[in-house]
Design an enzyme around this catalytic site. Structure first.
Site, PDB file in Angstrom:
ATOM      1  NE  ARG A   1      -3.885  -2.148   2.048  1.00 49.67           N
ATOM      2  CZ  ARG A   1      -3.657  -3.287   2.670  1.00 49.67           C
ATOM      3  NH1 ARG A   1      -2.607  -3.391   3.465  1.00 49.67           N
ATOM      4  NH2 ARG A   1      -4.464  -4.304   2.517  1.00 49.67           N
TER       5      ARG A   1
ATOM      6  CE  LYS B   1      -0.970  14.041 -14.328  1.00 48.51           C
ATOM      7  NZ  LYS B   1      -1.738  14.294 -15.520  1.00 48.51           N
TER       8      LYS B   1
ATOM      9  CD  GLU C   1       6.456  18.107 -22.209  1.00 50.18           C
ATOM     10  OE1 GLU C   1       5.842  18.980 -21.566  1.00 50.18           O
ATOM     11  OE2 GLU C   1       5.884  17.146 -22.775  1.00 50.18           O
TER      12      GLU C   1
ATOM     13  CE  LYS D   1       4.599  17.745 -13.598  1.00 48.89           C
ATOM     14  NZ  LYS D   1       4.632  16.669 -14.539  1.00 48.89           N
TER      15      LYS D   1
ATOM     16  CD  GLU E   1      -4.519  16.439 -14.891  1.00 51.87           C
ATOM     17  OE1 GLU E   1      -3.943  17.079 -15.753  1.00 51.87           O
ATOM     18  OE2 GLU E   1      -4.498  15.204 -14.815  1.00 51.87           O
TER      19      GLU E   1
ATOM     20  NE  ARG F   1      -0.566  17.264 -12.295  1.00 55.62           N
ATOM     21  CZ  ARG F   1       0.160  16.448 -11.559  1.00 55.62           C
ATOM     22  NH1 ARG F   1       0.075  16.489 -10.260  1.00 55.62           N
ATOM     23  NH2 ARG F   1       0.965  15.583 -12.103  1.00 55.62           N
TER      24      ARG F   1
ATOM     25  CG  ASN G   1      -2.795  18.202 -20.256  1.00 56.25           C
ATOM     26  OD1 ASN G   1      -1.793  17.521 -20.075  1.00 56.25           O
ATOM     27  ND2 ASN G   1      -3.943  17.970 -19.649  1.00 56.25           N
TER      28      ASN G   1
ATOM     29  CG  HIS H   1       0.716  17.700 -23.720  1.00 55.27           C
ATOM     30  ND1 HIS H   1       1.458  18.849 -23.626  1.00 55.27           N
ATOM     31  CD2 HIS H   1       1.489  16.712 -23.196  1.00 55.27           C
ATOM     32  CE1 HIS H   1       2.628  18.560 -23.061  1.00 55.27           C
ATOM     33  NE2 HIS H   1       2.680  17.277 -22.791  1.00 55.27           N
TER      34      HIS H   1
ATOM     35  CG  HIS I   1      -1.675  13.354 -26.191  1.00 52.14           C
ATOM     36  ND1 HIS I   1      -2.315  13.661 -25.004  1.00 52.14           N
ATOM     37  CD2 HIS I   1      -0.397  13.087 -25.846  1.00 52.14           C
ATOM     38  CE1 HIS I   1      -1.454  13.595 -24.006  1.00 52.14           C
ATOM     39  NE2 HIS I   1      -0.287  13.248 -24.490  1.00 52.14           N
TER      40      HIS I   1
ATOM     41  CG  HIS J   1       5.275  13.232 -25.379  1.00 49.23           C
ATOM     42  ND1 HIS J   1       3.903  13.203 -25.461  1.00 49.23           N
ATOM     43  CD2 HIS J   1       5.571  14.115 -24.398  1.00 49.23           C
ATOM     44  CE1 HIS J   1       3.399  14.023 -24.564  1.00 49.23           C
ATOM     45  NE2 HIS J   1       4.382  14.589 -23.905  1.00 49.23           N
TER      46      HIS J   1
HETATM   47  N1  GLY Z   1       4.590  12.006 -12.990  1.00 49.21           N
HETATM   48  C1  GLY Z   1       4.264  13.071 -13.835  1.00 49.21           C
HETATM   49  C2  GLY Z   1       3.266  13.993 -13.296  1.00 49.21           C
HETATM   50  O1  GLY Z   1       2.788  13.822 -12.207  1.00 49.21           O
HETATM   51  O2  GLY Z   1       2.902  14.940 -13.961  1.00 49.21           O
END
Ligand code: GLY
Length: 376
Positions: free
Chosen positions: A130, A152, A194, A235, A245, A249, A253, A256, A260, A275
């Site tokens: 966990r 993320k 980026e 960031k 998000e 946040r 993008n 993107h 994408h 990318h």
């Molecule tokens: N791991 C990438 C983010 O959280 O944006």
């Protein structure tokens, strides 16, 4: 043995997320110092290092030696390189390796590699027992300025990219600037897209600074570490404002949505488009689309294109080798990516350099006519 001391060029960015706060260290020689930096921050003395076949021959021994010198016992798992590794199959393999290494909650799982290794390893670290401690040692520019920060994590499924995962912040990020010297020009440039993105989101001065200093960033001068630190700070600011998000946040993008769609249209074939290149073209399109909607001046789109072109990034759909599918197919990819609600899309648009915003009512018909104009 002499203690390895930090270089004066080193920068520290703190991500102030309360009990999930962590440091990002940026500078030369950090892989050699990784053991010492981890040992001062984490109580455990075991680690599982997850890496890939491209990175392992260059940096795994140095990292393992540094852990050992700091009294941290480690084992390693070397996975195939590439996006396909972000899969359920490899997730099982990583979880198994972490448990076999008897990594407990205060020990560390270490991701040594680019975004694929970071996302997969972070996910495993988030679910084994966990949640165990997680250290990112990003080895590409893109992962140093973007994917290693923010928490993320996840894998791809047959339904799409990054659809299964968890939020699990790292406990430490060690961005060793020396490793960037071995990246190909193309890979470095893709990561630079980026970096430029942070200026375009809300830091016009940073974008102007990049316009003046990009050569030093590319050649590995002091500006490189400054650019990475500024990107990590940007960031961090966005993540701290909206960790899960739910709102701002989404600004990350920028470029993107179009990017994408272009990646999907080229079947994720890295020979045609990677990318960051998709993001570069996408950022120019986002500025041009904003100008078309009378939200921004066309001169800003030109300025963005000029800079990205100057550093050698593609800026037009026509720069992608091979045929692209028609605008309607690109539009379908956008609609799938973004979920259309009653013919309206959420898009990151801009009022100018460093003035981007989240627009959640963009008519898909406008996007389609714009795409038809750009890609007749
Ligand atoms: N791991 C990438 C983010 O959280 O944006």
């Amino acid at each position: 043995m002499n203690a390895i001391t930090p270089s004066s060029a080193e920068r520290l960015v703190r991500v102030p997320l309360g009990e999930r706060a962590y440091d990002i260290l940026i500078g030369p020689g950090l892989i050699a110092r990784a053991g010492a930096e981890i040992a001062t921050r984490l109580k455990g003395r075991r680690a599982a290092v997850i890496t890939d076949e491209n990175v392992a021959p260059r940096y795994l021994d140095a990292l393992t030696a540094s852990l050992e010198a700091a009294g941290i016992q480690s084992s390693s798992l070397v996975l195939p390189a590439g996006e396909k590794t972000k899969s359920f199959e490899h997730l099982i393999e990583v979880c198994d390796a972490v448990l076999t290494a008897r990594v407990e909650r205060n020990d560390a799982v270490i991701a040594l590699g680019g975004g694929v290794i970071g996302d997969l390893t972070g996910f495993a670290a988030g679910i084994v027992r966990r949640g165990v401690r997680f250290v990112q040692v990003p080895t590409s520019l893109l992962s140093q300025v973007d994917s290693s920060v923010g928490g993320k994590t996840g894998i791809n499924t047959r339904h799409g990219k990054n659809l299964v995962g968890v939020f699990h912040q790292p406990d430490l990020v060690l961005a060793d600037s020396d490793v960037l010297n071995t990246l190909s020009e193309r890979e470095f440039r893709a990561g630079y897209a980026e970096v430029a993105k942070y200026g375009l989101i809300d830091k016009p001065d940073f974008f102007a600074w990049l316009e003046s200093n990009w050569k030093d960033v590319f050649s590995g001068g002091p500006a490189r570490i400054e650019a990475i630190a500024a990107s990590c700070q940007a960031k961090s600011d966005v993540v701290v404002a909206d960790e899960r998000e739910n709102g701002p946040r989404a600004l990350l993008n920028l470029g993107h949505t179009f990017g994408h769609a272009l990646e999907a249209a080229t079947a994720y074939d890295s020979r045609r488009l990677v990318h960051g290149e998709g993001v570069s073209i996408g950022m120019v399109l986002a500025h041009e689309f904003s100008a078309r909607l009378n939200l921004a001046s066309p001169d800003d789109a030109k300025r963005v294109e000029t800079h990205l072109k100057t550093v050698g990034l593609p800026t037009r759909m026509g720069d992608i080798p091979g045929e692209l599918p028609p605008a309607e197919v690109l539009m379908d990819a956008i609609a799938q990516d973004k979920k259309v609600k009653s013919g309206k899309l959420t898009f990151i648009l801009t009022h100018g350099i460093g003035q981007s915003f989240v627009a959640d009512d963009v008519p898909s018909s406008e996007v389609l006519s714009f795409l038809k104009e750009k890609h007749p």
